[in-house]
Design an enzyme around this catalytic site. Sequence first.
Site, PDB file in Angstrom:
ATOM      1  N   ASP A   1       0.830  -1.208   0.000  1.00 33.63           N
ATOM      2  CA  ASP A   1       0.000   0.000   0.000  1.00 33.63           C
ATOM      3  C   ASP A   1       0.871   1.268   0.000  1.00 33.63           C
ATOM      4  OD1 ASP A   1      -2.450   1.314   0.051  1.00 33.63           O
ATOM      5  OD2 ASP A   1      -3.284  -0.008   1.592  1.00 33.63           O
TER       6      ASP A   1
ATOM      7  N   ASP B   1     -10.642   3.109  -3.008  1.00 34.62           N
ATOM      8  CA  ASP B   1     -11.198   1.865  -2.460  1.00 34.62           C
ATOM      9  C   ASP B   1     -12.647   1.654  -2.909  1.00 34.62           C
ATOM     10  OD1 ASP B   1      -8.808   2.011  -1.158  1.00 34.62           O
ATOM     11  OD2 ASP B   1      -9.634   1.629   0.831  1.00 34.62           O
TER      12      ASP B   1
END
Length: 378
Positions: free
Chosen positions: A126, A183
Amino acid sequence: MKVTAPPLGFNTWNTFGEDISDELIRSTADRIIELGLLDAGYNYIVIDDCWSEKQRDQNGRLVPNREKFPNGIKAVADYVHSKGLKFGIYSCVGNRTCADYPGSFEHEFIDAETFAEWGVDYLKYDYCFKPMTEKGDLLYKRMALALANCGRDILFSACNWGAENSKEWIKETGAHMWRSGNDIRDNWKSISDIFALQTEMIPYCSPACYNDMDMLVIGMNGEGFCALGGCSEIEYQTHFAMWCMFASPLMIGCDIRKIDDSALRILKNRGLIDICCDPLGCQPYMIDGVGCSDSHAQVWVRNLENGDIAIAMFNLGDGPSKGFLPLVSVGLNASTERTLELHDLYTGEVISGIRGEYLSEPIPAHGCKVFRAKVKKI
Ligand code: GLA
């Protein structure tokens, strides 16, 4: 390591967030096998953020959270492997992960070594807390180098949400897949927003580094960490068809232990999975639908390795509409002595002898029609 198709599997984040455990991973592994999902191709189980203690140990090593994983991570990975599945884990380019656990910044080699010792096969990496002074591409390259030296094949899944124009540099880092957007949420708006963004990412996908549209929400039905409203069955079908047409990795995000029949049917759709993983790895192209003034449906076509054509019609509108494919747009003009044999990938219907000017199909709001078309000589 090289990949040959987008990976398929399960990831904990969408439903479970930080609520993960040894038991969750083992029981999910069991269900993946029982439900035939491994046979369908879903072979990775990935633990997302929140799996570690909040601090490293005195040697600078990551420590599995003692309550969630009392037997450590290796024991869980061993169990996953014993079922014939592969095991994935999560870290971050920054000092901390997005949920504020230790990230791998300046610990890349030691973390890659730890992951290899535990039997990790997949790393999601990430982008939170990236130090301002560091260049994003260098941080991904650094971890790619650490992985290449860790003594184990580990699939490298980059997740920087398209930040800092990563579409231009991510493939050079050695990542095997990359997340290009925000997301996902379990609702139609999120799915259609990701789809719209993806249509701009087509030139950046390659069979060595797949565009990742994010984990699937099929089967969440409005429950779980990223659920915000839920979707209808038709919307979940369209969601799956979109991800498959664009060769996105397919990571299941619902609670597989409680999955309903409808979600399972969608996720196990062989025809769509075959399109997703088609070895040619081509992206689809949009047919602009000459003459289809009454239609909101977008028509996408993808050439497949064996000469077949994937045809997808997506109705993004809120009312019924039509998908419209002029056959000349795939080269089948009137003088071409060819017809199409259409295999409807959701109904299973086969319609042969398609020729003439165009193919026109009614599509419900937020729905889709997807075909595998075979080109036949007359
Ligand atoms: C970011 C990622 C998500 C998930 C979370 C975990 O938001 O984009 O997919 O991994 O971090 O904190």
